[in-house]
Scaffold this active site. Structure first.
Site, PDB file in Angstrom:
ATOM      1  N   SER A 709       0.820  -1.101   0.118  1.00 51.39           N
ATOM      2  CA  SER A 709       0.052  -0.285   0.080  1.00 51.39           C
ATOM      3  C   SER A 709       1.023   1.210   0.135  1.00 51.39           C
ATOM      4  CB  SER A 709      -0.847  -0.010   1.135  1.00 51.39           C
ATOM      5  OG  SER A 709      -0.251  -0.031   2.393  1.00 51.39           O
ATOM      6  N   LYS A 752      -6.175   4.157   8.833  1.00 48.91           N
ATOM      7  CA  LYS A 752      -5.207   5.088   8.274  1.00 48.91           C
ATOM      8  C   LYS A 752      -5.554   6.386   8.211  1.00 48.91           C
ATOM      9  CE  LYS A 752      -2.874   1.573   5.171  1.00 48.91           C
ATOM     10  NZ  LYS A 752      -3.265   0.846   3.936  1.00 48.91           N
TER      11      LYS A 752
END
Ligand code: ATP
Ligand code: MG
Length: 811
Positions: A709, A752
């Site tokens: 990611s 996140k």
């Protein structure tokens, strides 16, 4: 030795042609015929070999033998003693006898009171049968005497000497040797006498003795005897050793037995024996009261019987008593499940926890199902989330809401199956596993048992597989018959309400995960933390420090400062700790009498808690080309991470540092390829790129990182480096990249985004295809952050480096 003429039968009355002619005329009744000079009356014996010089009593059982012995006594002639080669034959013929024997004088003939006849015989010399003679009421044979040579050479003398030594040695090994035997041996003259003496007393079979008798050559005979004696000595030595050893162990056992008996009588004297009896009686009552299932009770009674018979001092006694105590103190009784009041449960959950609406709803659903179908196999709840988000405390709330006791089993680092399932009782210091231990502690099967940290369960290996043991505990099909190794009897776990907790899902063994209903607790936003602090944590810490609510007021600005500047976490554990520090500081000031009460604002914090611990890290990244801010998901919640890129003269290598995993390394390769493919667009000389190395580093270098990611962040960092344009410092990004430049979706969006918010980011770039996760993101985070959804790297470039990338290269 085989008879040379087997047809020479000794059948009584049979007349042989060789018999002297004059004798045949005599009537048989008139008495036995006279014996020829060179003939002997033969006494067949079953199992004795008489040697010359030896004296032995012979039992004379058979009619013919009695007649023979009596005739020999009457005639005052020696008899010839021959060993039967077939001892089982009652009327031995010539072929049933050895043809070598010993002549013997009958010293005495005794008729014992019980009617048995004995002849005490003394061996005189060896003889060999030449021919059996017929016509006598007993066996008679013509014989040849065999004498040992007179002359003795050194060969024989030497052998005789060592034979004597060996014999003495043997005598020393024998337990009870008459002194005469030793004396006789010592005074023995001549090798032949010595050999015959020893042959007579040595403990070997009659057949072996016969073989010695038939060995006419003295030297060979001495050799044979020496070999036999040597073997005998070995045997005697071994047998003596064994004997001593058994005697030792027997006397040891006897001693212990004796001591034990003495101890028992001492105990009785001191009145301690009664203590044991009282103990047994107590246990007996406990067994009766324990409400065990019948087969368990039967087992317990059997063990109790064993205990009763056991001396109290025996090491096993206390082990067995401990075992019985375990057995009797377990909650065997099947109590009815406490009724579940859903409305009350909702009230309790709400009272204990702020927010978590979705999670509380799932818990209430679970309880409702359990209420409607108590015997049904309900799934095992598993709370997954970062530390301090309330997993354990939710479990406690559930226990409270259902009126059950709460037990907690920590599985972190458990790699020995025995910690779950117990050790066998034969093991020194054995105990039940922690499931059973906790049940004894809570005293009821209707409890909530929290299995903490199932994700940190050690892997199976040398000590068995703890995961499979846990599976047995959790599986509703099996756990009504759970078998702890220590208890060794089944225990029904089916009414225990199990709840698991974990920080991450993917390290939970698959079969275990399949049985669980996973409930994710992702972490809190600053706003949520503020609410939790206001409603719960402050009050709790005040109470813990003994302050009244009026004495210490912590303002919202102070709480927000703690949340933002002093802690960085997904949960609220450190927040609670810092609030505790503040409360203790206030408590001390009040205790010192300096103040009556205090109001804490953000400004006071630096005095109490020291300088701010977390600067907005974003400042670090400011203004330098080649740095991009990524977002990472970790087991303890989300975090931001920086990707730094640098360029130096070299040979076109890509250097990667910062403990990157394979997937992350590949991501970096892909990012570089994408940048190179766009070199024209960036106005970079592709040839110049080949003359420089590119270094990508992801701090903090000591923490291992992996996952795809960070792809977008790497791409942007490289693009920034090569174009010389810094990335906006209030921007964070996440997303996987493909070689075609597409941005692919990633996981952990909520964590996140919350991490970005905590770090002071204002804009977050997310993959377009993660838009479906928008719901997950808390409303206040959505309000405070600008979310940019990107479908490909060009859109990312536009947001990160400005709408237009300059056409001229930077370096
Ligand atoms: N939503 C909430 N409302 C009120 N208090 C909360 C909430 N979430 C957490 N807490 C409090 O935070 C503290 C830490 O929670 P808890 O011990 O349950 O964390 P945990 O998730 O079990 O963490 P770990 O993974 O480290 O075991 C507890 O005192 C708990 O009461
Ligand atoms: Mg916990």
């Amino acid at each position: 030795m085989n008879p040379p003429n087997p047809s020479a039968l000794l059948a009584e009355g049979s007349v042989r042609s060789e018999a002297p002619a004059d004798d045949t005329a005599l009537p048989k009744r008139a008495g036995p015929r006279p014996l020829p000079e060179d003939a002997l009356i033969i006494l067949p014996v079953r199992n004795v070999v008489l040697f010359p010089g030896n004296v032995a009593p012979l039992t004379v059982g058979r009619e013919r033998s009695r007649a023979a012995a009596q005739e020999a006594v009457r005639l005052q002639r020696p008899v010839g003693i021959l060993l039967q080669s077939k001892p089982e034959v009652d009327e031995p013929g010539a072929e049933d006898l050895h043809w070598v024997g010993t002549t013997a004088g009958i010293l005495r003939y005794i008729t014992a009171p019980d009617g048995s006849h004995h002849a005490i015989c003394k061996g005189l010399s060896r003889f060999r049968v030449l021919q059996f003679l017929d016509g006598y009421p007993f066996a008679v044979a013509r014989v040849q005497m065999i004498e040992d040579p007179e002359r003795i050479d050194t060969d024989i003398e030497g052998r005789a000497l060592s034979l004597k030594e060996r014999a003495m040695e043997t005598l020393q090994l024998l337990p009870q040797v008459p002194a005469e035997m030793v004396a006789a041996l010592q005074t023995m003259e001549g090798p032949s006498q010595l050999a015959d003496f020893i042959s007579g007393v040595i403990d070997i079979s009659a057949e072996e003795k016969q073989a010695l008798l038939e060995t006419f050559d003295l030297k060979t005979r001495l050799d044979k005897l020496l070999a036999l004696l040597t073997h005998r000595i070995e045997v005697l030595k071994v047998s003596r050793e064994v004997d001593e050893r058994t005697r030792e162990s027997i006397s040891d056992a006897n001693r212990k037995q004796l001591l034990r008996e003495q101890m028992r009588s001492i105990q009785k004297e001191l009145g301690e024996g009664e203590e044991g009896a009282a103990e047994v009686a107590e246990l007996d009552k406990a067994v009766a009261d324990a409400k065990m299932p019948p087969e368990v009770e039967k087992h317990a009674r059997k063990e109790l019987k064993r205990l009763e018979r056991m001396p109290e001092g025996a090491g096993e006694y206390s082990m067995l008593r401990t075992y019985l105590e375990w057995l009797t103190e377990l909650p065997w009784a099947a109590e009815p499940e406490p009724p579940i009041d859903i409305a009350e449960a909702r009230r309790i959950l709400d009272a204990d926890h702020y927010g978590l609406e979705k999670i509380k709803r799932r818990i209430l659903e679970y309880l409702a199902v359990r209420k409607l179908n108590p015997s049904g196999k309900s799934p095992i709840l598993c709370f997954v989330g970062p530390p301090g988000v309330g997993k354990t405390s939710l479990g406690q709330s559930i226990a409270k809401a259902t009126g059950r006791r709460f037990a907690r089993v920590s599985l972190g680092g458990v790699h020995d199956e025995a910690e779950i399932r117990g050790h066998r009782r034969t093991y020194v210091g054995a105990l039940p596993g922690n499931i059973i231990q906790n049940l004894r502690k809570v005293e009821t099967r209707n409890c909530v048992m929290m299995l903490d940290e199932v994700d940190k369960l050690g892997a199976g290996g040398f000590h068995g597989d703890p995961a499979s043991a846990l599976l047995e505990v959790l599986d509703p099909e099996q756990n009504s018959n759970f078998r702890d190794n220590y208890l060794a009897v089944p225990f029904d776990l089916s009414s225990v309400m199990f709840i698991c907790t974990a920080n991450v899902l993917d390290t939970i063994p698959g079969p275990l995960r399949d049985r669980m209903e996973v409930i994710q607790l992702p972490g809190y936003t600053a706003q949520e933390k503020l609410e939790i602090a206001r409603r719960y944590l402050v009050a709790r810490q005040l109470a813990a420090t003994g302050l009244a609510p009026g004495q210490c007021e912590i303002g919202d600005d102070a709480l927000m400062a703690i949340i933002g500047d002093y802690t960085r976490e997904a949960g609220v554990r450190n927040l609670e700790r810092e609030i505790g520090n503040v409360c203790r500081h206030v408590a001390m000031r009040i205790a010192e009498g300096q103040v009556q009460k205090m109001k804490i604002g953000a400004a006071e914090l630096s005095v109490i808690l020291g300088p701010r611990r977390f600067e907005a890290e974003v400042a670090m990244a400011k203004g330098i080309p080649g740095v991009a801010t990524g977002l990472a998901w970790t087991p303890v919640g989300g975090d931001i991470l920086f990707v730094e890129a640098a360029r130096m003269p070299g040979t076109g290598k890509l250097i990667l540092t910062g403990q990157l995993g394979d997937v992350m390394k590949e991501s970096a390769q892909a990012a570089l390829s994408l940048v190179k493919a766009r070199s024209q667009q960036f106005g970079i000389d592709a040839g110049a790129l080949d003359k420089s190395d590119i270094h990508v580093h992801v701090p903090a270098g000591a923490t291992p990182k992996d996952g795809p990611s960070a792809g977008v962040a790497m791409f942007i960092a490289l693009a920034s480096l090569l174009t010389g344009r810094p990335v906006r410092s209030d921007l964070a990004m996440t997303g996987e990249i493909s070689l075609r430049g597409l941005v692919l979706p990633i996981g952990g969006v909520k964590e996140k985004v919350l991490a970005a918010l905590r770090a002071g980011i204002t804009t977050v770039m997310l993959p377009e295809r993660n838009r479906r996760d928008l719901e997950e993101i808390p409303a206040d985070a959505r309000e405070q952050l600008k979310l940019v959804w990107i479908g490909n790297v060009d859109e990312a470039l536009a947001t990160a480096l400005g709408a237009t990338v300059p056409a001229q290269a930077a370096g």
